[in-house]
Design a protein around this motif. Sequence first.
Motif: not given
Length: 680
Positions: A645-657
């Motif tokens: 979950r922690a890795a996915a949240m960080r990945a999503l915060s980057i890839l959303n941009i």
Amino acid sequence: MDPWETVATLLDSEVPYGHRKSRDRAAQLKEKGNAYFSKSQPADTLRAVRLYTEAIFCAPWPAAEQRRLMSAVGNPGAWLLGDSTMHAADDAAILATCIGNRSAAFYDLGNVEDCLADIRYALELGVPKTSVQKLQNRRSNCLAWLKQKDNGGCHGNSVAKELEIVQLESTGFDDLCVRYTEEKGRYMEVTSTVAPGRCVLTEEPFAAVLREEFLLTHCNHCFKEAALIPCIWCDVVGYCGPGCRQLSWRRYHWVECRAMHMWIKVDWRMQLCLRVSTLSSEQIDLSRGVLPGLGIPPNGVFMGIPSGSCEVLSECGLVRTLVTHREEFMADMAQWETLEKMCDVLSRCFGGSLSKLFLKPSATQDSSPYSNGSLKAVFLHHLLQLHCNSHSVTMVTTKQGGSGLDVVGEVVLGAGLYCRTSLFNHSCFPNAICRFSGNRISVCVVQRLSPGDEVTICYGPQVGRMKTADRKAELKKKYYFDCNCVACSGTDKQLSRMEVVVDAFACPSCGGLLESRMGGVCVTCGHTPSCEEMRVLYEKRDELEALYMTLSKSLDKEESRAELLKCHALQSKILCKENRQLAKTRDTLAFVWAQNGDHRRAAHYCKLSCESVEATMGGSSVELGRELHKLALLLFQSGQHIKARAAAMRALSILNIHLSPEHLDCQELTHLLDACTGCV
């Protein structure tokens, strides 16, 4: 014969509009498509779609449809069209049948939206009565599937709220202001505090061209991938719908359509130059010998601009004032001669059409002052601008791999001229990125900015991908400036370290960071290895790299996997822990263990690879987002749901941009977060 003369002769040939439309050729392509479709294999069905599309492109359109389109777009270029371009009324049957057949292929592929679009077009054109019921049944099935899908509910609302994902919509120009100094020229800065993820500019291209290999799959006007409908007169380009087709014809396609089958074979800059010239033609007064508006002479030398909002300038005003670097081009005689030949071809082939746009209503006599020679100067002006101001239009492509999601990378769809985006300056470590939806560009910041901060994007060379000297040399060669950004100036210690660790060694004395150059110094203990010690390190590194390349080609063999582990152990002894070569080996090991079902061990190596990517590319880079995406998948598959979950949240915060929240990768991460939440 001179190759440019050959091109000019081909393009200059007097051929009527619609001359390449052929009922017989459409029927042949349709039958080929039917043969592939009957095999009922996905790959064959995709081939059938392509053949049906080719058939649709070359099928004649009925005269009524042609007249309706001409009436809708206001008849630009009407003097170039004649009655000979009109086709028979019964030509609608073959066209409608091809579209109906393509809808069946889309249906089999599960492409419901495109299937419905084709059914609508086919019924409007009038398919044979025997096919009407089939199409209506297919439409009912598609609508039922969509209704079932909608009833499935939405996911990710709780995740979006927790992440507080910034909506990356266009903000107009509220956050931006254009400035000018002698040192920087024009540049963009923010007028308020801007958080990471904020989209500060969204812009349609002033003009854009699609690469030849995407003409059968993407709209010629907006670059959207869709079930295409063709140009009514040529058999080369297609559109996602009547709206794009009408806009394209009204704005520029009427000039190029007649020779489009040859035009796509020439240098893309010529096609883009023609479109830019056509779109700006009504704004250029050649009789004055200048490009009016901001006092810019035809050589393109910038005369200055007051500071203020970037809304002050019109698109045409911005196009005229984009830099040309004319003097630098003239210093390279071979390149200059090529540009002049391009302009000769453009003038010869399209001068007659465009000169009618340059003429004022009161100056339509034969002794027009707007000769092809004057138009040649306009063509040259825009060709020079395109060299430094055009942008590659890209699309992110992905594929599934054994270790999760393997991102193939970016595919170049075409090129475009973006007036306001061209005002952003370059940095090798930019604080904003460019992304595309079709050919619409969005500039989104990746770092928090304060009022007065300059917004920078990357023109290509970037920290972590190229050394400073190589970046500066490429920028000087292509864009004619000496880069002195924060990364190239060496004033930022963290950025300087990012460049060193890419290929750094581990210090033989303490294991710290050792620069990979003769005379390199360990940043931890200050040890300076001898030339002999460095030579040994170089030899071992190269030997292990060669071994890795050999082993990576036979990973299906157990002995190769065992040897790869030994190779990694040896690399870990001589290479810095963030070294890119070591990270590549670890990424491969993650792939190997994932394929063998050991996701926990795969996640271990993927995590090490993530650390290297962050150290060499930065914490907001798309490369890190992709690696974190893989890590999240592997952690989830190994039952480590909290870490996943922690890795996915960080990945999503980057890839959303970088990709936008609507991208499939971001949607997958959102679903993964929901799954992790349910498991914790």
